[in-house]
Design an enzyme around this catalytic site. Structure first.
Site, mmCIF file in Angstrom:
data_model
loop_
_atom_site.group_PDB
_atom_site.id
_atom_site.type_symbol
_atom_site.label_atom_id
_atom_site.label_comp_id
_atom_site.label_asym_id
_atom_site.label_seq_id
_atom_site.Cartn_x
_atom_site.Cartn_y
_atom_site.Cartn_z
ATOM 1 N N MET B 128 0.803 -1.218 0.000
ATOM 2 C CA MET B 128 0.000 0.000 0.000
ATOM 3 C C MET B 128 0.839 1.273 0.000
ATOM 4 S SD MET B 128 -3.209 -0.252 -0.267
ATOM 5 C CE MET B 128 -4.766 -1.068 0.179
ATOM 6 N N SER B 129 2.120 1.147 -0.379
ATOM 7 C CA SER B 129 3.002 2.299 -0.232
ATOM 8 C C SER B 129 2.627 3.458 -1.166
ATOM 9 C CB SER B 129 4.462 1.883 -0.466
ATOM 10 O OG SER B 129 4.665 1.540 -1.818
ATOM 11 N N GLU B 162 15.194 -6.292 -5.788
ATOM 12 C CA GLU B 162 13.805 -6.053 -5.388
ATOM 13 C C GLU B 162 13.190 -5.062 -6.360
ATOM 14 O OE1 GLU B 162 11.558 -6.674 -2.611
ATOM 15 O OE2 GLU B 162 12.781 -8.493 -2.449
ATOM 16 N N LYS B 166 7.585 3.445 -7.002
ATOM 17 C CA LYS B 166 7.679 4.638 -6.166
ATOM 18 C C LYS B 166 7.710 5.885 -7.052
ATOM 19 C CE LYS B 166 8.249 2.673 -2.034
ATOM 20 N NZ LYS B 166 7.788 1.367 -2.569
#
Lengths: 210, 210
Positions: B128-129, B162, B166
DNA sequence: CCGGCTACTGTATATATTTACAGTTATTAA
DNA sequence: TTAATAACTGTAAATATATACAGTAGCCGG
């Protein structure tokens, strides 16, 4: 006869060809057809292909391996090949049905299997009242056209010629249309006094720009 | 090397294959390739195909005529692949390219003109970032494959094997990957110390369920 | 009852297609 | 310099594929 109908067997063969192409990205050979249907002769496949060619659902390029093409007519015979575009509904003019021609801004082809239920159209959302559900201004809501809604579902509702997107909650004749944003107030409707139409259920969201 | 680049000639061959399929609905043979490029030997085509196979842009089924398949990676190499479906990338296995076969969960046909830039694939977002940007857990991010990003854009970045989504901000060799959720902290990267790969830009969002 | 269609079996063959092996030439990276 | 790769020529052969020809059997409409 104008409409050449396919026999049951021919439809099976056509379905297999369609599925084979879907899976392998190229058409099957006669022997692959024969193997699938258990034919002991490749000619069984050949004559089926000729029949399907004569009925204009497939094309066969002569002397070419795997030279089978699905013609447009095939789409009407074998289901699941349909790919009709979804109309994009922009600002809904007061008093007109959502899907009225004047409200259609554009058309987009979107895979219907993508969403939880089959969408019938896309509705451009205005305003931020559903921000908490991740539905922002300008987003396209994929709408499944149905007049029935259950509590908690996100609905496209029409109230006094206004179309809104809200979360649905009903208790008897009292319906609440809940926003997902503390800056907005819930809309309360008494079905005995006011008319409320459910235009459809939100089944997905598309955000065209970030 | 993770990103195997194609030579000019290989791109030409790939383009021809793509156009051939578009036109004929089935892939070309070695001799059809040779005829088009003026090769006097079918082996010239064969070795090109092997090279393209090794670079994971096509698949070749052995012993099968016209057994060429365009893999998802091919779409990023050959432009104008209008109606090809977008691969859906799920959990990205550590160390593998995003578009590696093992990461592809499914394929969906989505109108490319829907989005602000042409998407190359869909990436399933976990976490949920980015809630504040209306990107929720389970959403599909439409990604345009490019290594260049500008400040403020939403990027798919790879950091220590990873993959994360963002908002991008760069000042010199210092890059900030900003979440859109107060519960999460920004990620700071010093390009002189740590390797950061931009896999692509987020150009849209699809939410398959509400 | 006949002709035409569907739905096959069975055999055969020309040719379309893949693919291995053996080279050549030029370019690039170690 | 050497090794690897790209980009081909040229030949050959195994095999994948299309397709013709000859039948059989059932069904249907005229």
């Amino acid at each position: 006869m104008i409409t050449e109908t396919l026999t049951k067997r021919q439809r099976e063969v056509l379905s297999f060809i369609s599925e084979f192409i879907e899976k392998h990205k190229f058409p099957p050979t006669r022997s692959e057809l024969s193997k699938h249907f258990g034919f002991r002769s490749p000619n069984a496949a050949e004559s089926h292909l000729r029949a399907l060619e004569k009925k204009a659902v497939i094309g066969i390029e002569r002397g070419v391996s795997r030279g089978i093409t699905l013609l447009p007519l095939a789409m009407t015979e074998v289901p699941g090949t349909a790919n009709t575009p979804l109309p994009l509904v922009g600002r809904v003019a007061a008093g007109s049905p959502v899907l009225a021609q004047e409200n259609i801004e554009d058309e987009y082809r979107v895979d219907p299997t993508l969403f939880s239920a089959r969408p019938h159209y896309l509705l451009r959302v205005t305003g931020m009242s559903m921000r908490g559900a991740g539905i922002l201004d300008g987003d396209l809501l994929a709408v499944h056209r149905t007049p029935e809604a259950r509590n908690g579902q996100i609905v496209v509702a029409r109230l006094d010629d206004e179309v809104t997107v809200k979360r649905f909650r009903q208790e008897g004749s009292r319906v609440e249309l809940l926003p997902e944003n503390p800056d907005f107030d819930p809309i309360e409707v008494d079905l005995r006094q006011q008319e409320l139409a459910i235009e459809g259920l939100g089944v997905g969201v598309i955000r065209p720009t970030l």
